[in-house]
Design a protein around this motif. Structure first.
Motif, PDB file in Angstrom:
ATOM      1  N   UNK A 339       0.842  -1.198   0.000  1.00 14.21           N
ATOM      2  CA  UNK A 339       0.000   0.000   0.000  1.00 14.21           C
ATOM      3  C   UNK A 339       0.875   1.245   0.000  1.00 14.21           C
ATOM      4  N   UNK A 340       1.895   1.226   0.818  1.00 15.10           N
ATOM      5  CA  UNK A 340       2.761   2.401   0.950  1.00 15.10           C
ATOM      6  C   UNK A 340       3.501   2.725  -0.344  1.00 15.10           C
ATOM      7  N   UNK A 341       3.748   1.734  -1.177  1.00 12.61           N
ATOM      8  CA  UNK A 341       4.518   1.969  -2.395  1.00 12.61           C
ATOM      9  C   UNK A 341       3.791   2.893  -3.376  1.00 12.61           C
ATOM     10  N   UNK A 342       2.486   3.065  -3.181  1.00 13.22           N
ATOM     11  CA  UNK A 342       1.710   3.921  -4.074  1.00 13.22           C
ATOM     12  C   UNK A 342       1.642   5.372  -3.590  1.00 13.22           C
ATOM     13  N   UNK A 343       2.226   5.683  -2.426  1.00 14.54           N
ATOM     14  CA  UNK A 343       2.111   7.031  -1.870  1.00 14.54           C
ATOM     15  C   UNK A 343       2.557   8.088  -2.871  1.00 14.54           C
ATOM     16  N   UNK A 344       1.779   9.174  -2.956  1.00 13.91           N
ATOM     17  CA  UNK A 344       2.218  10.315  -3.737  1.00 13.91           C
ATOM     18  C   UNK A 344       3.434  10.944  -3.047  1.00 13.91           C
ATOM     19  N   UNK A 345       4.270  11.709  -3.763  1.00 10.46           N
ATOM     20  CA  UNK A 345       5.522  12.218  -3.178  1.00 10.46           C
ATOM     21  C   UNK A 345       5.336  13.005  -1.887  1.00 10.46           C
ATOM     22  N   UNK A 346       4.304  13.865  -1.811  1.00 12.84           N
ATOM     23  CA  UNK A 346       4.128  14.666  -0.596  1.00 12.84           C
ATOM     24  C   UNK A 346       3.775  13.794   0.604  1.00 12.84           C
ATOM     25  N   UNK A 347       2.981  12.749   0.393  1.00 16.45           N
ATOM     26  CA  UNK A 347       2.635  11.846   1.485  1.00 16.45           C
ATOM     27  C   UNK A 347       3.852  11.035   1.922  1.00 16.45           C
ATOM     28  N   UNK A 348       4.628  10.568   0.967  1.00 15.40           N
ATOM     29  CA  UNK A 348       5.857   9.846   1.311  1.00 15.40           C
ATOM     30  C   UNK A 348       6.801  10.745   2.099  1.00 15.40           C
ATOM     31  N   UNK A 349       6.886  12.008   1.711  1.00 15.52           N
ATOM     32  CA  UNK A 349       7.758  12.959   2.406  1.00 15.52           C
ATOM     33  C   UNK A 349       7.283  13.168   3.835  1.00 15.52           C
ATOM     34  N   UNK A 350       5.957  13.336   4.027  1.00 15.44           N
ATOM     35  CA  UNK A 350       5.409  13.483   5.375  1.00 15.44           C
ATOM     36  C   UNK A 350       5.789  12.302   6.261  1.00 15.44           C
ATOM     37  N   UNK A 351       5.630  11.113   5.723  1.00 17.20           N
ATOM     38  CA  UNK A 351       5.894   9.901   6.494  1.00 17.20           C
ATOM     39  C   UNK A 351       7.369   9.799   6.863  1.00 17.20           C
ATOM     40  N   UNK A 352       8.240  10.099   5.925  1.00 17.46           N
ATOM     41  CA  UNK A 352       9.681  10.050   6.193  1.00 17.46           C
ATOM     42  C   UNK A 352      10.085  11.087   7.240  1.00 17.46           C
ATOM     43  N   UNK A 353       9.477  12.259   7.188  1.00 19.02           N
ATOM     44  CA  UNK A 353       9.759  13.281   8.206  1.00 19.02           C
ATOM     45  C   UNK A 353       9.356  12.778   9.583  1.00 19.02           C
ATOM     46  N   UNK A 354       8.197  12.125   9.670  1.00 24.28           N
ATOM     47  CA  UNK A 354       7.746  11.603  10.949  1.00 24.28           C
ATOM     48  C   UNK A 354       8.665  10.529  11.486  1.00 24.28           C
ATOM     49  N   UNK A 355       9.136   9.666  10.608  1.00 25.02           N
ATOM     50  CA  UNK A 355      10.004   8.573  11.043  1.00 25.02           C
ATOM     51  C   UNK A 355      11.386   9.070  11.456  1.00 25.02           C
ATOM     52  N   UNK A 356      11.741  10.296  11.059  1.00 27.31           N
ATOM     53  CA  UNK A 356      13.046  10.855  11.408  1.00 27.31           C
ATOM     54  C   UNK A 356      13.023  11.685  12.696  1.00 27.31           C
ATOM     55  N   UNK A 357      11.856  11.816  13.328  1.00 27.22           N
ATOM     56  CA  UNK A 357      11.755  12.620  14.543  1.00 27.22           C
ATOM     57  C   UNK A 357      12.584  12.016  15.672  1.00 27.22           C
ATOM     58  N   UNK A 358      13.072  12.887  16.539  1.00 28.54           N
ATOM     59  CA  UNK A 358      13.818  12.464  17.723  1.00 28.54           C
ATOM     60  C   UNK A 358      12.942  12.628  18.965  1.00 28.54           C
ATOM     61  N   UNK A 359      13.356  12.026  20.057  1.00 32.99           N
ATOM     62  CA  UNK A 359      12.632  12.201  21.309  1.00 32.99           C
ATOM     63  C   UNK A 359      12.640  13.664  21.732  1.00 32.99           C
ATOM     64  N   UNK A 360      13.721  14.366  21.443  1.00 30.10           N
ATOM     65  CA  UNK A 360      13.781  15.801  21.762  1.00 30.10           C
ATOM     66  C   UNK A 360      12.703  16.564  20.997  1.00 30.10           C
TER      67      UNK A 360
END
Length: 484
Positions: A339-360
């Motif tokens: 399902x994720x492989x179909x993400x439009x670029x902006x949605x993929x970017x949002x998800x990657x930003x979220x996964x890169x968050x730190x505890x800080x």
């Protein structure tokens, strides 16, 4: 500022579709109109305008007529009893037996076996689901299009953006397809399309009307809420949605006094704080600002007190994006890669930003949002509502995925033009977009009001006072087809 006479607004649909929802419910309760007649009218209108606006993308006629035959009136003493009124449900929310795609190719053929608890409640309270309204992929973005159904277009000018992510719901209401339509909101997904399409969209307090997802039940940033053509109808729909639901851990009980009662007590003597740009954080086009300032002057003539002020909002934008990133990272955590492989670029970017968050990042967001909330509570010691633009620009062409310049400022990220939506989401305060007449190029303009904690009753009353001052609500219209 102009407000068209609803009796002379071009509308060639069934006359029943021109009525407000509360008027139709009254007719249903009196037996002066039947649910079958309403379904006939709704489906006729959907088929007539679907080619030009593409708002309701899935219909469920057989299921709807069967639901009328099985209508249970056991909750007819509830103030939100809809008595057999047809409604639309956004295509992010499951309806049992009805194709539910989330706007993504990976789920294009999904037919859920169970409905979302909010849908169950609405059906138990007499709502008849006619179909699903269009949304961008997983609700990401302020422009409604996807690879399953294509774009939704603005009924006021079909070459323009209808807003998102509840763009299908807003366009459907504006064109008279249904009387009430369900939406959801994180970054303005109820409010932006409401402003662009000239209807009312309420983002309730978290827990007021269910949640965004049973799988992420503790998140408070994404909420479900009512959309309608008038403030009174919006209150009716919120009464139908409100109530404790144990399957949503943040859910709470409905108030003893109905939201409709609060609207009927609307008083123009409001104390309004106004900010045109959230302390410089959110740019606004001059044509929007000038229109809203004219509306505020009109409100003052009607007894309101208006003061231009805004509390300190430390790191509001960064805080919002951290909270948004947490949501997308959580959503993607257990999502099938197919399902994720179909993400439009902006949605993929949002998800990657979220996964890169730190505890800080997460800690800062939680600390900052508390400071911002406390500052807003202090503001409400003096004022009834904070007024601000719903969105800083008029609708752009639908072909533009997102707006790249507002107020002379170049924007670099696809959420930058939606910054006026962030404050309510971060603080958990209810917010509403109410139409305030027609502005530039004869298009509707929305004024956003943010209310007190769990203060939907007062917020709806304030919105009704605004609606009365500008001569609203707007009626349904025939789509102005400028793009084929």
């Amino acid at each position: 500022m102009t407000m068209p006479d609803s009796q002379h607004t071009p509308f060639t649909g069934p006359e029943l579709c021109r009525l407000e929802a509360h008027e139709v419910v009254t007719l249903l309760k009196k037996g002066e109109v039947s649910s079958r007649e309403l379904l006939d009218a709704a489906f006729e209108r959907i088929e007539a305008v679907r080619p030009s606006i593409n708002a309701t993308t899935v219909t469920c006629k057989e299921r709807a007529y069967e639901a009328v035959d099985n209508l249970d009136d056991s909750e007819n003493d509830n103030p939100g009893w809809l008595a057999g009124l047809p409604i639309g449900i956004k295509d992010l929310t499951p309806v049992a037996g009805v194709r539910t795609t989330f706007g993504t190719k990976g789920l294009a053929d999904l037919v859920p076996k169970e409905s979302d608890p909010l849908v169950e409640r609405l059906e138990a309270r007499g709502g008849i689901v006619v179909g699903k309204t269009n949304t961008p992929e997983f609700g990401a973005g302020g422009n409604t299009f996807n690879d399953v159904f294509g774009p939704t277009r603005n009924p006021w000018d079909t070459k323009l953006n209808a807003g998102g992510s509840s763009g299908g719901a807003a366009a459907s209401l504006a064109a008279g397809e249904t009387w009430l339509s369900h939406g959801s909101d994180h970054g303005g997904s109820l409010r932006t399309p409401a402003a662009f399409c000239g209807i009312v969209g309420l983002r309730p307090s978290p827990g007021r009307a269910g949640g965004a997802s049973k799988d992420a039940g503790y998140f408070i940033e994404g909420v479900q809420g009512p959309m309608a053509r008038s403030v009174r109808d919006c209150a009716l729909f919120l009464d139908a949605m409100a109530g404790y639901e144990p399957r949503f851990p943040i859910s709470f009980y409905a108030p003893e006094t109905s939201f409709q009662s609060a609207v009927l007590r609307a008083d123009g003597k409001l104390r309004i704080a106004f900010t045109s740009d959230l302390n410089g954080m959110s740019p606004v086009d001059m044509e929007v600002e000038e229109h809203l300032r004219a509306v505020l002057r009109l409100l003052e003539k009607n007894g309101a007190t208006v003061e231009e002020t805004c509390p300190e909002l430390p790191d509001l934008e960064r805080t919002y994006h951290t909270l948004r990133g947490m949501m997308w990272a959580t959503m993607a955590r257990r999502l099938d890669p197919k399902i994720r492989q179909h993400f439009k670029p902006t949605l993929a970017q949002n998800t990657q930003m979220g996964e890169a968050l730190t505890m800080a990042d997460v800690c800062d967001a939680n600390l900052n949002r508390s400071t911002i909330y406390n500052n807003m509570v202090d503001l409400f010691g003096t004022f009834d509502v904070l007024a601000l633009p719903t969105v800083g620009c008029m609708p752009h062409p639908q072909s533009e995925e997102w707006v790249r310049e507002v107020g002379g400022q170049t924007l670099n990220f696809y959420m930058d033009w939606l910054r006026f939506a962030f404050l309510s989401t971060v603080t958990g305060l209810p917010a509403i977009s109410v139409p305030v007449g027609l502005g530039p190029r004869g298009l509707p303009v929305g004024l956003q009001l943010i209310g007190k904690p769990r203060g939907e009753a007062g917020l709806l009353a304030a919105a009704r006072a605004v609606e009365m001052a500008v001569g609203g609500p707007l009626g349904p219209i025939d789509p102005n087809v400028t793009h084929c």
